[in-house]
Write a protein that holds these residues in place. Structure first.
Motif, short mmCIF file in Angstrom:
data_model
loop_
_atom_site.label_atom_id
_atom_site.label_comp_id
_atom_site.label_asym_id
_atom_site.label_seq_id
_atom_site.Cartn_x
_atom_site.Cartn_y
_atom_site.Cartn_z
N GLY A 179 2.87 -5.81 7.89
CA GLY A 179 2.59 -5.91 9.32
C GLY A 179 1.10 -5.78 9.59
N ALA A 180 0.77 -5.56 10.85
CA ALA A 180 -0.64 -5.43 11.25
C ALA A 180 -1.21 -4.12 10.74
N GLU A 199 12.24 -3.93 5.48
CA GLU A 199 13.05 -4.23 6.65
C GLU A 199 14.35 -4.90 6.23
N TYR A 249 14.65 -8.18 10.74
CA TYR A 249 13.52 -7.25 10.75
C TYR A 249 13.86 -5.88 11.31
N ALA A 275 5.71 -15.22 11.26
CA ALA A 275 4.95 -14.07 11.77
C ALA A 275 5.58 -12.74 11.35
N GLN A 276 6.57 -12.80 10.46
CA GLN A 276 7.20 -11.63 9.86
C GLN A 276 7.76 -10.67 10.89
N THR A 289 6.99 -10.23 14.06
CA THR A 289 6.13 -9.71 15.13
C THR A 289 6.26 -10.61 16.36
N MET A 290 5.98 -10.03 17.52
CA MET A 290 6.06 -10.79 18.77
C MET A 290 4.77 -11.59 18.93
N TYR A 291 4.69 -12.65 18.14
CA TYR A 291 3.46 -13.45 18.03
C TYR A 291 3.00 -14.01 19.37
N TRP A 319 0.11 -12.12 20.93
CA TRP A 319 -1.11 -11.89 20.17
C TRP A 319 -2.39 -12.15 20.95
#
Length: 164
Positions: free
Chosen positions: A25-26, A33, A70, A154-155, A157-159, A162
């Protein structure tokens, strides 16, 4: 018919070990997950969907009648993609106008709703909202399968947040 999202989903599934994947992640955050995929819906179940349900969603439900993507073992999170039963349950709960199909929920309970624009065009709406006029309820420039494709890339994530 554009099935890139389903091809991306198959590739993701091929990388899972016991339904799990190590995800980066970031900010250097790494987490194992979990993913669960329900078996596909039967023709009888599919026949219960509203007639305006986009073909992409019908196709996904034929392959997986619901999924969880996830999720972390400790705090949940992740995305739930609804079963046909869930979709039919949430249409009145979320007061979906005709042509709007509830398809799932995000990590913090965000609504995921698909708007059927035409037979070959649909758009994902998302947000934490009470009405479809709410400014926090946002129409994304992605169809369901493109949204799913990008979510996997984006694995989880709530892209779409961004560049806010």
């Amino acid at each position: 018919m554009h099935h890139a999202g389903l091809e991306t989903l198959r590739q993701l599934q091929s990388r899972l070990t016991n339904g799990q994947l190590e995800v980066q992640g970031a900010e250097g955050y790494i987490e194992v997950e979990s993913f669960t995929f329900n078996p596909g819906a039967t023709p009888e179940e599919l026949a219960r969907l509203p007639k305006e349900t986009p073909k992409e969603i019908v196709h996904f439900l034929k392959v997986h009648n619901g999924a969880r993507l996830y999720f972390t073992p400790d705090d949940g999170g992740g995305f739930e993609l609804f079963t046909i039963g869930d979709i039919l349950t949430y249409i009145p709960i979320w007061e979906c106008p005709p042509g709007f199909i509830p398809i799932g929920a995000g990590p913090d309970g965000e609504w995921l709703v698909c708007e059927s624009i035409s037979e070959d065009d649909n758009r994902i709406w998302t947000g934490e909202f009470l009405t479809y006029e709410d400014p926090d309820f946002e129409r994304l420039p992605f169809s369901f399968l493109r949204w799913l494709d990008y979510l996997i890339v984006a694995q989880g994530t709530m892209y779409w947040d961004w560049f806010r």
